[in-house]
Design an enzyme around this catalytic site. Structure first.
Site, short mmCIF file in Angstrom:
data_model
loop_
_atom_site.label_atom_id
_atom_site.label_comp_id
_atom_site.label_asym_id
_atom_site.label_seq_id
_atom_site.Cartn_x
_atom_site.Cartn_y
_atom_site.Cartn_z
N VAL A 169 40.30 48.90 -17.64
CA VAL A 169 39.37 47.76 -17.59
C VAL A 169 38.27 48.22 -16.64
CG1 VAL A 169 39.05 45.36 -16.92
CG2 VAL A 169 41.17 46.05 -18.04
N PRO A 170 37.10 48.57 -17.17
CA PRO A 170 36.11 49.39 -16.44
C PRO A 170 35.24 48.66 -15.42
CG PRO A 170 35.28 48.87 -18.63
CD PRO A 170 36.67 48.30 -18.56
N CYS A 171 35.84 48.21 -14.33
CA CYS A 171 35.06 47.58 -13.28
C CYS A 171 34.14 48.58 -12.58
CB CYS A 171 35.98 46.89 -12.27
SG CYS A 171 37.20 47.96 -11.51
N HIS A 172 34.38 49.89 -12.81
CA HIS A 172 33.48 50.91 -12.23
C HIS A 172 32.09 50.84 -12.85
CE1 HIS A 172 35.43 52.87 -15.72
NE2 HIS A 172 34.27 53.48 -15.89
N ARG A 173 31.95 50.14 -13.97
CA ARG A 173 30.65 50.02 -14.65
C ARG A 173 29.80 48.89 -14.10
NH1 ARG A 173 33.39 50.71 -20.62
NH2 ARG A 173 34.14 52.85 -20.27
#
Length: 202
Positions: A169-173
């Protein structure tokens, strides 16, 4: 009786290979008997060793080494189930997709997710993040606006900071409005690595 009376193999305990085989057999039996609530394994990655955990529903946790894997296991035992066991087979697909992602051959994860560790607005944020395309970023403000709550910028940041399934779940984006990184559970070096891998940052 002293240890000198015990065969050397028993005195020294099982070999790592034998212990691994016994653990695998226990995991398989627990799975067959529907007693394995949380399966765990670790994988190596460009952002360090990751702990993976899955319930029968799906992937419930991805943890960075910086979080302390023992602490994460304790938290899973408290919040999900005390029946936690190393059982790599349940996580083979997750491990394979992560390898493909880090090798640059996968841009989207297709594994089932168990989102029980998030709720309310945080769950809404993390559900939205799964739709942010590979190689793209959004600001905390843009995420808040997309969820019809433009004043909830801090709440978006909190949801990202407590994301139980990072990378997948790409919270780094999610970045600050000025383009700076903001925080990240795995550390800013890990966030930079992931963004560069995706071509979303210089």
């Amino acid at each position: 009786m002293t240890t000198t009376d015990i065969p050397r193999a028993l005195a020294e305990g099982p070999s790592p290979a034998r212990l691994g085989a016994l653990t695998d057999a226990l995991a398989a039996r627990a799975e067959a008997d529907d007693l394995l609530d949380v399966a765990v394994r670790t994988v190596e990655s460009p952002v360090g060793e990751l702990l993976l955990a899955a319930t029968p529903v799906g992937l419930v946790r991805v943890a960075f080494a910086a979080e302390g894997h023992d602490a994460v296991l304790d938290d899973l035992a408290r919040r999900v189930s005390p029946r936690v066991l190393r059982a790599p087979a349940r996580l083979d697909r997750v491990a394979r997709e992560l390898d493909e992602y880090f090798d640059g051959h996968r841009t989207h994860f297709d594994v089932a997710l168990d989102r029980r560790l998030s709720s309310g607005f945080r769950l809404a944020v993390l559900t939205h993040l799964s739709d942010v395309p590979y190689g793209r970023t959004e600001s905390y403000a843009e995420v808040a606006a997309a969820l019809d709550n433009p004043k909830a910028v801090r709440a978006v940041g909190s949801a990202c900071a407590t994301n139980p399934i990072p990378v997948v779940v790409p919270c780094h984006r999610v970045l600050r409005s000025d383009g700076s990184l903001g925080g990240y559970l795995g550390g800013l070096e890990a966030k930079t690595t992931l963004l560069r891998l995706e071509g979303a940052a210089a």
